[in-house]
Design a protein around this motif. Sequence first.
Motif, PDB file in Angstrom:
ATOM      1  N   PRO A  25       0.820  -1.226   0.000  1.00 27.13           N
ATOM      2  CA  PRO A  25       0.000   0.000   0.000  1.00 27.13           C
ATOM      3  C   PRO A  25       0.848   1.267   0.000  1.00 27.13           C
ATOM      4  CG  PRO A  25       0.141  -0.874   2.217  1.00 27.13           C
ATOM      5  CD  PRO A  25       0.869  -1.854   1.320  1.00 27.13           C
ATOM      6  N   LEU A  26       0.226   2.323  -0.440  1.00 26.57           N
ATOM      7  CA  LEU A  26       0.780   3.665  -0.282  1.00 26.57           C
ATOM      8  C   LEU A  26      -0.121   4.361   0.727  1.00 26.57           C
ATOM      9  CD1 LEU A  26       2.604   6.097  -1.166  1.00 26.57           C
ATOM     10  CD2 LEU A  26       0.785   6.640  -2.806  1.00 26.57           C
ATOM     11  N   ILE A  27       0.465   4.877   1.795  1.00 27.92           N
ATOM     12  CA  ILE A  27      -0.316   5.606   2.794  1.00 27.92           C
ATOM     13  C   ILE A  27      -0.184   7.092   2.536  1.00 27.92           C
ATOM     14  CG2 ILE A  27      -0.592   6.179   5.236  1.00 27.92           C
ATOM     15  CD1 ILE A  27       0.323   3.368   5.926  1.00 27.92           C
ATOM     16  N   ILE A  28      -1.316   7.746   2.414  1.00 35.76           N
ATOM     17  CA  ILE A  28      -1.373   9.202   2.316  1.00 35.76           C
ATOM     18  C   ILE A  28      -2.002   9.669   3.625  1.00 35.76           C
ATOM     19  CG2 ILE A  28      -2.432  11.151   1.119  1.00 35.76           C
ATOM     20  CD1 ILE A  28      -2.315   9.372  -1.430  1.00 35.76           C
ATOM     21  N   CYS A  29      -1.246  10.421   4.395  1.00 37.46           N
ATOM     22  CA  CYS A  29      -1.697  10.799   5.735  1.00 37.46           C
ATOM     23  C   CYS A  29      -1.617  12.306   5.921  1.00 37.46           C
ATOM     24  CB  CYS A  29      -0.820  10.106   6.774  1.00 37.46           C
ATOM     25  SG  CYS A  29      -1.377  10.307   8.470  1.00 37.46           S
ATOM     26  N   ASP A  30      -2.659  12.865   6.484  1.00 33.46           N
ATOM     27  CA  ASP A  30      -2.695  14.294   6.784  1.00 33.46           C
ATOM     28  C   ASP A  30      -1.512  14.640   7.687  1.00 33.46           C
ATOM     29  OD1 ASP A  30      -3.391  16.872   7.883  1.00 33.46           O
ATOM     30  OD2 ASP A  30      -5.432  16.471   7.190  1.00 33.46           O
ATOM     31  N   LYS A  31      -0.766  15.663   7.308  1.00 33.57           N
ATOM     32  CA  LYS A  31       0.438  16.057   8.043  1.00 33.57           C
ATOM     33  C   LYS A  31       0.145  16.403   9.502  1.00 33.57           C
ATOM     34  CE  LYS A  31       4.684  18.489   7.062  1.00 33.57           C
ATOM     35  NZ  LYS A  31       5.370  19.349   6.117  1.00 33.57           N
ATOM     36  N   ILE A  32      -1.063  16.868   9.785  1.00 35.72           N
ATOM     37  CA  ILE A  32      -1.418  17.215  11.166  1.00 35.72           C
ATOM     38  C   ILE A  32      -1.376  15.974  12.075  1.00 35.72           C
ATOM     39  CG2 ILE A  32      -3.932  16.941  11.051  1.00 35.72           C
ATOM     40  CD1 ILE A  32      -4.111  19.631  12.586  1.00 35.72           C
ATOM     41  N   LEU A  33      -1.435  14.802  11.456  1.00 38.50           N
ATOM     42  CA  LEU A  33      -1.410  13.543  12.212  1.00 38.50           C
ATOM     43  C   LEU A  33       0.000  12.962  12.300  1.00 38.50           C
ATOM     44  CD1 LEU A  33      -4.614  12.046  10.601  1.00 38.50           C
ATOM     45  CD2 LEU A  33      -4.423  13.028  12.889  1.00 38.50           C
ATOM     46  N   ASN A  34       0.981  13.731  11.905  1.00 42.12           N
ATOM     47  CA  ASN A  34       2.370  13.309  11.843  1.00 42.12           C
ATOM     48  C   ASN A  34       2.855  12.586  13.097  1.00 42.12           C
ATOM     49  OD1 ASN A  34       4.292  13.365   9.872  1.00 42.12           O
ATOM     50  ND2 ASN A  34       5.174  15.315  10.489  1.00 42.12           N
ATOM     51  N   PHE A  50       5.051   6.130   2.263  1.00 40.19           N
ATOM     52  CA  PHE A  50       4.274   7.076   3.062  1.00 40.19           C
ATOM     53  C   PHE A  50       4.407   8.480   2.489  1.00 40.19           C
ATOM     54  CE2 PHE A  50       3.184   9.313   6.990  1.00 40.19           C
ATOM     55  CZ  PHE A  50       2.232   8.477   7.526  1.00 40.19           C
ATOM     56  N   ILE A  51       3.286   9.151   2.287  1.00 42.52           N
ATOM     57  CA  ILE A  51       3.278  10.560   1.878  1.00 42.52           C
ATOM     58  C   ILE A  51       2.550  11.347   2.951  1.00 42.52           C
ATOM     59  CG2 ILE A  51       2.317  12.242   0.260  1.00 42.52           C
ATOM     60  CD1 ILE A  51       2.582  10.243  -1.923  1.00 42.52           C
ATOM     61  N   ARG A  52       3.185  12.410   3.418  1.00 40.93           N
ATOM     62  CA  ARG A  52       2.522  13.304   4.359  1.00 40.93           C
ATOM     63  C   ARG A  52       1.885  14.419   3.550  1.00 40.93           C
ATOM     64  NH1 ARG A  52       4.510  10.523   7.936  1.00 40.93           N
ATOM     65  NH2 ARG A  52       6.386  10.409   9.070  1.00 40.93           N
ATOM     66  N   PHE A  53       0.607  14.551   3.723  1.00 48.20           N
ATOM     67  CA  PHE A  53      -0.174  15.471   2.905  1.00 48.20           C
ATOM     68  C   PHE A  53      -0.602  16.650   3.755  1.00 48.20           C
ATOM     69  CE2 PHE A  53      -4.294  16.869   1.297  1.00 48.20           C
ATOM     70  CZ  PHE A  53      -3.969  17.144  -0.019  1.00 48.20           C
ATOM     71  N   SER A  54      -0.399  17.883   3.264  1.00 42.09           N
ATOM     72  CA  SER A  54      -0.716  19.033   4.117  1.00 42.09           C
ATOM     73  C   SER A  54      -1.421  20.172   3.409  1.00 42.09           C
ATOM     74  CB  SER A  54       0.571  19.572   4.742  1.00 42.09           C
ATOM     75  OG  SER A  54       1.417  20.075   3.738  1.00 42.09           O
ATOM     76  N   LYS A  55      -1.828  19.976   2.181  1.00 42.81           N
ATOM     77  CA  LYS A  55      -2.409  21.086   1.439  1.00 42.81           C
ATOM     78  C   LYS A  55      -3.832  20.779   1.009  1.00 42.81           C
ATOM     79  CE  LYS A  55       2.071  22.254  -0.505  1.00 42.81           C
ATOM     80  NZ  LYS A  55       2.866  22.358  -1.705  1.00 42.81           N
ATOM     81  N   GLU A  56      -4.528  21.813   0.621  1.00 42.49           N
ATOM     82  CA  GLU A  56      -5.814  21.641  -0.046  1.00 42.49           C
ATOM     83  C   GLU A  56      -5.507  20.934  -1.371  1.00 42.49           C
ATOM     84  OE1 GLU A  56      -9.958  22.166  -0.352  1.00 42.49           O
ATOM     85  OE2 GLU A  56      -8.664  22.654   1.330  1.00 42.49           O
ATOM     86  N   ASP A  76      -0.545  -1.683  -4.716  1.00 40.92           N
ATOM     87  CA  ASP A  76      -1.804  -2.409  -4.919  1.00 40.92           C
ATOM     88  C   ASP A  76      -2.986  -1.761  -4.214  1.00 40.92           C
ATOM     89  OD1 ASP A  76      -1.064  -3.176  -2.335  1.00 40.92           O
ATOM     90  OD2 ASP A  76      -0.915  -5.309  -2.811  1.00 40.92           O
ATOM     91  N   CYS A  77      -2.751  -0.727  -3.415  1.00 41.83           N
ATOM     92  CA  CYS A  77      -3.864   0.025  -2.828  1.00 41.83           C
ATOM     93  C   CYS A  77      -3.356   1.332  -2.234  1.00 41.83           C
ATOM     94  CB  CYS A  77      -4.615  -0.793  -1.772  1.00 41.83           C
ATOM     95  SG  CYS A  77      -3.846  -0.891  -0.157  1.00 41.83           S
ATOM     96  N   ILE A  78      -4.300   2.214  -1.969  1.00 45.14           N
ATOM     97  CA  ILE A  78      -4.024   3.490  -1.302  1.00 45.14           C
ATOM     98  C   ILE A  78      -4.744   3.458   0.034  1.00 45.14           C
ATOM     99  CG2 ILE A  78      -4.359   6.002  -1.374  1.00 45.14           C
ATOM    100  CD1 ILE A  78      -2.527   5.097  -3.626  1.00 45.14           C
ATOM    101  N   ILE A  79      -4.036   3.833   1.092  1.00 45.02           N
ATOM    102  CA  ILE A  79      -4.652   4.024   2.407  1.00 45.02           C
ATOM    103  C   ILE A  79      -4.620   5.526   2.659  1.00 45.02           C
ATOM    104  CG2 ILE A  79      -4.517   3.573   4.883  1.00 45.02           C
ATOM    105  CD1 ILE A  79      -2.911   1.005   4.149  1.00 45.02           C
ATOM    106  N   ALA A  80      -5.786   6.152   2.750  1.00 40.84           N
ATOM    107  CA  ALA A  80      -5.875   7.593   2.954  1.00 40.84           C
ATOM    108  C   ALA A  80      -6.355   7.861   4.380  1.00 40.84           C
ATOM    109  CB  ALA A  80      -6.817   8.222   1.937  1.00 40.84           C
ATOM    110  N   ILE A  81      -5.503   8.528   5.156  1.00 44.60           N
ATOM    111  CA  ILE A  81      -5.799   8.811   6.563  1.00 44.60           C
ATOM    112  C   ILE A  81      -5.856  10.323   6.758  1.00 44.60           C
ATOM    113  CG2 ILE A  81      -5.088   8.481   8.957  1.00 44.60           C
ATOM    114  CD1 ILE A  81      -3.328   6.130   7.977  1.00 44.60           C
ATOM    115  N   GLY A  82      -6.967  10.813   7.265  1.00 47.73           N
ATOM    116  CA  GLY A  82      -7.058  12.239   7.556  1.00 47.73           C
ATOM    117  C   GLY A  82      -8.445  12.776   7.298  1.00 47.73           C
ATOM    118  N   GLY A  83      -8.515  14.064   7.040  1.00 49.15           N
ATOM    119  CA  GLY A  83      -9.787  14.702   6.742  1.00 49.15           C
ATOM    120  C   GLY A  83     -10.186  14.457   5.300  1.00 49.15           C
ATOM    121  N   GLY A  84     -11.246  15.126   4.880  1.00 51.50           N
ATOM    122  CA  GLY A  84     -11.757  14.952   3.522  1.00 51.50           C
ATOM    123  C   GLY A  84     -10.722  15.262   2.454  1.00 51.50           C
ATOM    124  N   SER A  85      -9.871  16.248   2.682  1.00 51.43           N
ATOM    125  CA  SER A  85      -8.850  16.604   1.700  1.00 51.43           C
ATOM    126  C   SER A  85      -7.868  15.464   1.465  1.00 51.43           C
ATOM    127  CB  SER A  85      -8.075  17.846   2.149  1.00 51.43           C
ATOM    128  OG  SER A  85      -8.907  18.979   2.143  1.00 51.43           O
TER     129      SER A  85
END
Length: 178
Positions: A25-34, A50-56, A76-85
């Motif tokens: 998996p690739l994890i995309i996680c809101d940076k606020i949850l760092n 792992f990608i830390r995501f912090s923008k709109e 083989d999959c994306i795990i998206a953790i965070g808010g709607g963005s």
Amino acid sequence: ANIFDKKNALNYLKDQLKIYGFKNPLIICDKILNNNKYIKKNIKNIKTRFIRFSKEPTYELLDIEIKQIKKIKDLDCIIAIGGGSSIDFGKGIALLYKNKGPSLKYMGFPNKINQPLPVIAIPSTVSTGSEVIYNAVFTHEKGKKKLGINSDKNFPIVSILDTNLIKTAPYSIILQSA
């Protein structure tokens, strides 16, 4: 989406990956949850990128990120953790990973697209609904428009709703959603 809703549900992320046979998996996680210890504990034994995501999320950012992500051939999959963005960004990456061309090509309601990578959505806030809908909202910075990539192929396959994670959201965010 299959909704996995229970206290400590994030503890079962590894089991969900096994059930679906996901190994890369690739994890995309809101940076606020760092520094969120609960998330760190539950992803530490998962082989991942792992990608830390912090923008709109923007179409332009999608195009920048997907160039690097497409170099990874075995996702083989994306795990998206965070808010709607963060979840929307994960849906956009999942779609672009399996389809050719710039993100603006998929603005609106694209037809004749390949099946995106599966997305596991793990919201850290309430009320966006991104974890159970196919819409993914993006801003076109140059055109100054907020639109989306909307396809019925964009539904997350699993949504993990964990009150232990959601209660870590800033109090102001919880109040906004009430």
